[in-house]
Design a protein around this motif. Structure first.
Motif, PDB file in Angstrom:
ATOM      1  N   GLN A  53       0.799  -1.209  -0.043  1.00 34.74           N
ATOM      2  CA  GLN A  53       0.077  -0.041   0.016  1.00 34.74           C
ATOM      3  C   GLN A  53       1.020   1.332  -0.162  1.00 34.74           C
ATOM      4  O   GLN A  53       1.990   1.371   0.753  1.00 34.74           O
ATOM      5  N   GLN A  57      -2.761   5.335   1.040  1.00 36.61           N
ATOM      6  CA  GLN A  57      -3.837   4.400   1.229  1.00 36.61           C
ATOM      7  C   GLN A  57      -4.765   4.573   0.028  1.00 36.61           C
ATOM      8  O   GLN A  57      -5.958   4.235   0.067  1.00 36.61           O
ATOM      9  N   VAL A  76      -6.970   0.659  -4.662  1.00 39.74           N
ATOM     10  CA  VAL A  76      -7.584   0.047  -3.421  1.00 39.74           C
ATOM     11  C   VAL A  76      -9.019  -0.082  -3.554  1.00 39.74           C
ATOM     12  O   VAL A  76      -9.415  -1.019  -2.897  1.00 39.74           O
ATOM     13  N   ILE A 186      -4.910   7.036  10.753  1.00 39.70           N
ATOM     14  CA  ILE A 186      -4.725   7.471   9.410  1.00 39.70           C
ATOM     15  C   ILE A 186      -4.053   8.908   9.413  1.00 39.70           C
ATOM     16  O   ILE A 186      -4.672   9.780  10.262  1.00 39.70           O
ATOM     17  N   ARG A 370     -10.551   4.471   6.809  1.00 37.64           N
ATOM     18  CA  ARG A 370     -10.029   5.025   5.604  1.00 37.64           C
ATOM     19  C   ARG A 370     -11.123   5.691   4.617  1.00 37.64           C
ATOM     20  O   ARG A 370     -10.984   6.524   4.100  1.00 37.64           O
TER      21      ARG A 370
END
Length: 407
Positions: A53, A57, A76, A186, A370
């Protein structure tokens, strides 16, 4: 069972994994990929790719290496590799000549990336062996990453600031999952982050958490965050109470940077067996309690002066979580972003986003966080002029003792 009746025979899969493990111990980082490709070929696999990754992300990028299949980065959000990565499970895609398999590379519970390969035919024995192989590959990548830049360079998709380099090297794994609790964090902007950081450790039944935001921007903020996290870790490993952690961080920042510099912080202790949460808020936005997908309330506490201002001993607020509750911590960069000609983004809009996404099917806490981060960035018009950090805890309770029992 007597020693004579113990079965010590090696099956093909065990011999394969042991061979890989024996070779990997002294293997230079650049030879890991060819070794993996060789071992996969032993079971009839081909076109092996290792996808890592990227720091934002958004993509899974191929690791270059001899004998590896190096294609284009995989998104992703909309790819078989991405589904495997987000769900932490195997995805199989039938093709004209065989089956393309995508296996999550899990270091413990932190997703490193995905291993992809093609087999002519896939059976249960293949699936079991490849799951174990993927777990070993993940451990090898994490171990070798400590003394090479090659994996970092593959993951980096744009220039990274010095402050961001410092912050990424400071972070623990972005996710951790055990039966009683899961955490995920994150950072935005991934390639320019400076003063935001977080840290955690699970020591016996207590999860220790710190989320911080150092004042300023650039290298000065990154340096202050480094001192704050370093002092926090030292205190966590020596002391016990939240008050002592706060005092140690406060003294370290004040002594190093003087009275005009500060770090806001959220410090927590969570008993993963009982759901008892202790909280110290040092000038930081209050965390949000999410229950059944909706924000139930703020987890209020008496606000203590930010770290570095020499405040009095902090007041500790206690909360009791219910199984399935999530706690969302965030830094002020999330809510203070100004859209063109508008007021700051604000906490109310943050809560609206959390509630809206909470009504959609969950793909797991890490994937949900995410998705929230990317949604908030979109809602802010794609702008992240200040550091914007999210850190989430999901408490499940129960015990993990069964994992130490050999069947």
């Amino acid at each position: 069972m007597s020693e004579e009746t113990v079965d010590r025979s090696e099956g093909f899969g065990e011999r394969l994994l042991c061979l890989l493990l024996d070779r990997a111990r002294l293997m230079p980082p650049q030879l890991i990929a060819p070794l993996i490709a060789e071992e996969v070929a032993r079971i009839g696999g081909r076109d092996v790719s290792i996808l890592l990754q990227d720091y934002s992300q958004e993509l899974l990028v191929p690791l270059p290496g001899r004998d590896l299949h190096v294609g284009q980065p995989e998104p992703v959000d909309d790819s078989a590799a991405g589904r495997s990565f987000l769900r932490g499970d195997v995805v199989e895609v039938p093709q004209t000549h065989g089956v393309r398999m995508y296996l999550p590379l899990l270091d413990g519970s932190d997703q490193v990336g995905v291993m992809a390969l093609t087999l002519d035919v896939v059976g249960d024995d293949d699936r079991r062996l490849l799951r174990r192989l993927a777990g070993l590959v993940a451990d090898m990548l994490v171990t070798k990453n400590a003394y090479t830049d090659r994996f970092f360079q593959a993951r980096r998709r744009e220039p990274m600031s010095v402050s961001a380099e410092i912050q990424w090297s400071l972070l623990p794994p972005l996710t951790m999952t055990v039966p009683q609790v899961e955490v995920a964090g994150i950072l935005e902007p991934a390639y320019r982050v400076a003063g935001d950081s977080f840290d955690y450790a699970l020591n016996d039944s207590i999860l220790h958490v710190a989320v911080i935001d150092a004042m300023g921007h650039g290298l000065d903020a990154a340096t202050m965050a480094t001192v704050a996290i370093g002092a926090y870790r030292h205190a966590r490993r020596v002391f016990v109470s939240l008050a002592e952690k706060y005092a140690f961080m406060d003294e370290a920042v004040a002594r190093q940077f003087g009275p005009d510099h500060f770090v806001t912080a959220q410090l927590m202790h969570l008993n993963v067996a009982t759901g008892e949460l202790q909280l110290v808020n040092a000038g930081h936005p209050a965390p949000l309690l999410i229950r059944d997908g909706l924000v139930a309330r703020q987890l209020e506490s008496a606000t203590t002066l930010p770290v570095g201002f020499g405040g009095e001993a902090p007041r500790i607020r206690e909360h009791l979580l219910q199984q399935g509750d999530r706690v969302l911590c965030y830094t002020d960069g999330i809510i203070e972003e100004h859209l063109a000609g508008e007021e700051p983004f604000g906490e109310e809009r943050l809560i609206q986003c959390v509630n809206r996404l909470g009504q959609e099917p969950s793909e797991g806490m890490r994937a949900d966080l995410r998705r929230l981060s990317h949604t908030l960035k979109h809602e802010r018009g794609g702008r992240t002029s200040d550091d914007a950090t999210l850190f989430m805890i999901e408490w499940r309770g129960g015990a993990a003792d069964h994992l130490a029992v050999v069947d």
